[in-house]
Motif scaffolding. Structure first.
Motif, PDB file in Angstrom:
ATOM      1  N   GLU A 231       0.824  -1.203   0.000  1.00 42.76           N
ATOM      2  CA  GLU A 231       0.000   0.000   0.000  1.00 42.76           C
ATOM      3  C   GLU A 231       0.863   1.260   0.000  1.00 42.76           C
ATOM      4  OE1 GLU A 231      -3.133   0.115  -0.539  1.00 42.76           O
ATOM      5  OE2 GLU A 231      -3.601  -2.015  -0.352  1.00 42.76           O
ATOM      6  N   THR A 232       2.032   1.201   0.624  1.00 43.74           N
ATOM      7  CA  THR A 232       2.972   2.325   0.569  1.00 43.74           C
ATOM      8  C   THR A 232       3.390   2.590  -0.875  1.00 43.74           C
ATOM      9  OG1 THR A 232       3.802   1.849   2.788  1.00 43.74           O
ATOM     10  CG2 THR A 232       5.227   3.151   1.348  1.00 43.74           C
ATOM     11  N   VAL A 233       3.741   1.519  -1.589  1.00 42.57           N
ATOM     12  CA  VAL A 233       4.129   1.653  -2.997  1.00 42.57           C
ATOM     13  C   VAL A 233       2.950   2.158  -3.822  1.00 42.57           C
ATOM     14  CG1 VAL A 233       4.863   0.378  -5.046  1.00 42.57           C
ATOM     15  CG2 VAL A 233       5.953  -0.066  -2.836  1.00 42.57           C
ATOM     16  N   ALA A 234       1.759   1.598  -3.589  1.00 40.39           N
ATOM     17  CA  ALA A 234       0.580   2.012  -4.354  1.00 40.39           C
ATOM     18  C   ALA A 234       0.306   3.498  -4.196  1.00 40.39           C
ATOM     19  CB  ALA A 234      -0.635   1.195  -3.914  1.00 40.39           C
ATOM     20  N   ALA A 235       0.365   3.997  -2.958  1.00 45.02           N
ATOM     21  CA  ALA A 235       0.097   5.417  -2.732  1.00 45.02           C
ATOM     22  C   ALA A 235       1.180   6.296  -3.342  1.00 45.02           C
ATOM     23  CB  ALA A 235      -0.024   5.687  -1.231  1.00 45.02           C
TER      24      ALA A 235
ATOM     25  N   GLY B   8      -3.942   5.617   0.403  1.00 46.48           N
ATOM     26  CA  GLY B   8      -3.535   6.301   1.620  1.00 46.48           C
ATOM     27  C   GLY B   8      -4.423   5.895   2.789  1.00 46.48           C
ATOM     28  N   ALA B   9      -5.751   5.796   2.544  1.00 45.55           N
ATOM     29  CA  ALA B   9      -6.676   5.374   3.598  1.00 45.55           C
ATOM     30  C   ALA B   9      -6.419   3.933   4.012  1.00 45.55           C
ATOM     31  CB  ALA B   9      -8.114   5.541   3.129  1.00 45.55           C
ATOM     32  N   THR B  10      -6.149   3.051   3.036  1.00 46.83           N
ATOM     33  CA  THR B  10      -5.871   1.652   3.366  1.00 46.83           C
ATOM     34  C   THR B  10      -4.619   1.547   4.225  1.00 46.83           C
ATOM     35  OG1 THR B  10      -6.859   0.991   1.256  1.00 46.83           O
ATOM     36  CG2 THR B  10      -5.532  -0.643   2.408  1.00 46.83           C
ATOM     37  N   LEU B  11      -3.572   2.259   3.843  1.00 49.11           N
ATOM     38  CA  LEU B  11      -2.334   2.247   4.637  1.00 49.11           C
ATOM     39  C   LEU B  11      -2.592   2.804   6.031  1.00 49.11           C
ATOM     40  CD1 LEU B  11       0.711   1.664   4.645  1.00 49.11           C
ATOM     41  CD2 LEU B  11       1.076   3.988   3.782  1.00 49.11           C
TER      42      LEU B  11
ATOM     43  N   ALA C 177       0.864  11.565   5.961  1.00 52.12           N
ATOM     44  CA  ALA C 177       1.945  12.372   5.383  1.00 52.12           C
ATOM     45  C   ALA C 177       2.225  11.930   3.946  1.00 52.12           C
ATOM     46  CB  ALA C 177       3.203  12.240   6.229  1.00 52.12           C
ATOM     47  N   LEU C 178       2.228  10.628   3.704  1.00 49.16           N
ATOM     48  CA  LEU C 178       2.464  10.118   2.359  1.00 49.16           C
ATOM     49  C   LEU C 178       1.357  10.565   1.422  1.00 49.16           C
ATOM     50  CD1 LEU C 178       3.756   8.365   0.189  1.00 49.16           C
ATOM     51  CD2 LEU C 178       2.759   6.350   1.283  1.00 49.16           C
ATOM     52  N   ALA C 179       0.103  10.412   1.855  1.00 47.81           N
ATOM     53  CA  ALA C 179      -1.020  10.800   0.996  1.00 47.81           C
ATOM     54  C   ALA C 179      -0.996  12.288   0.660  1.00 47.81           C
ATOM     55  CB  ALA C 179      -2.340  10.427   1.666  1.00 47.81           C
TER      56      ALA C 179
END
Length: 359
Positions: A82-86, A102-105, A116-118
């Motif tokens: 999920e980090t990679v996907a976002a 971002g929500a899934t992560l 922060a990533l999103a």
């Protein structure tokens, strides 16, 4: 079927623009099988996959490569994926996918790193492993060495490929966000609710390779970097065969040649070379405009060529007018899906090769 899957069917399919997905109650054959498997294993009809339903062959390819990459966890955790996907979705300017993943992560982890990533603030991420993975996937300043183990490489590169593909399809066919247009406290509550739901769904388990029978046997093996995980290599090879075959009647040879030439020349997307490239930033000029590569095509092929080139190179620039112009040139719903799927997959496959090559 779960209550969530049943209650969200109409809502999720309403996210789709430009084409009409097959309603679940009328689905037959491959579409019915994919819908059933998606609701059983993913928990709901995911709009980025369901939008392919007018073209059952493309639907099967998209579902299989998504399912085999994201749902089983062999060496890489779902949170890493999920980090990679976002991060890839940020690079491709796909706000819909940034919100979802971002929500899934956020639902899978603690602390504020997912938020922060999103928001694109990678420097504020406190987990060094997650931050390094996000920077590798986003490639802000050019190629970054893979920060994980060799065993994780197939799953995480495949995740980047899947989202380099889905981001493009989503930018063309879905609205900007799955979340309601709220502000303030209401928006925060909606995000937290989405995180809880998506995090719960992402904790499921899936058996590697279970969906491969949906695709015909590919003529070639998958990419060398995926060889360590046969279910991923098989899904990538099968999706390539399915999407290439599906596109044959809809992507004329001159369009294929021009788009492939641009991609091979390094114009694969905003992650390539950081800020460099005519696809990135606010400039309207680019190889897809009539002053460039589109002008080299016969007039009858220019609408489809423009849509294919924009989808591959800068999908966030696809407008309603570009899609409708391609439709007016003779493409129906199935043709639009197959044309854009070919262009998206052509770019995504190159992303995988580039990411896997930097070790």
């Amino acid at each position: 079927m779960s209550l969530l899957a049943r209650s969200t069917r109409g809502i999720t399919l309403a996210h789709v623009r430009h084409v009409t997905p097959v309603p679940p109650g009328r689905a037959t054959g491959t579409v019915a099988r994919v819908y059933h498997d998606m609701e059983r294993e993913f928990g709901m009809l995911a709009p980025p996959i369901a939008l392919h339903a007018p073209a059952p062959d493309a639907l099967a390819g998209a579902w299989v490569v998504f399912r085999e990459t994201m749902l089983p966890s062999v060496a890489a955790s779902r949170a890493a994926k999920e980090t990679v996907a976002a991060a890839v979705s940020l690079a491709n300017r796909c706000p819909y996918c940034v919100d979802v993943h971002g929500a899934t992560l956020d639902g899978l982890t603690t602390g504020g790193d997912a938020r922060a990533l999103a928001a694109g603030r990678l420097g504020e991420m406190t987990d060094p492993a997650m931050r390094a993975l996000a920077r590798w996937a986003r490639r802000d300043g050019g190629p970054v060495p893979f920060p994980g183990s060799g065993a994780q490489l197939p799953e995480l590169v495949a995740t980047a490929v899947v989202f380099a593909y889905l981001n493009r399809m989503v930018n063309v066919f879905l609205r900007d966000s799955p979340l309601p247009p709220l502000t303030g406290l209401a928006a925060g509550l909606a995000r937290r609710g989405a995180a809880r739901v998506m995090g719960r769904l992402a904790r499921g388990r899936a058996r590697p390779g279970a969906s491969l029978g949906l695709l015909p046997g590919p003529a070639a093996a998958g990419p060398a970097w995926a060889a360590g995980q046969p279910h991923i290599a098989g899904a990538l090879a099968g999706a390539t065969a399915a999407l290439e075959t599906a596109a044959e009647p809809h992507v004329a040879a001159p369009v294929r040649a021009v788009v492939s030439g641009l991609l091979d020349g390094g114009a694969a997307g905003p992650w390539n070379g950081g800020a460099a490239g005519p696809w990135n930033g606010g400039a309207a000029a680019g190889p897809w405009n009539d002053g460039g590569a589109v002008a080299s095509l016969p007039a009858a092929l220019r609408p489809a060529g423009r849509l294919a080139m924009l989808t591959a190179l800068a999908s966030y620039r696809v407008t309603d007018a570009v899609v409708e112009e391609a439709r007016s040139s003779g493409l129906n719903d199935a043709g639009l899906v197959r044309l854009t799927a070919w262009a998206s997959w052509s770019a995504a496959r190159r992303t995988g090769a580039e990411l896997a090559s930097v070790r």
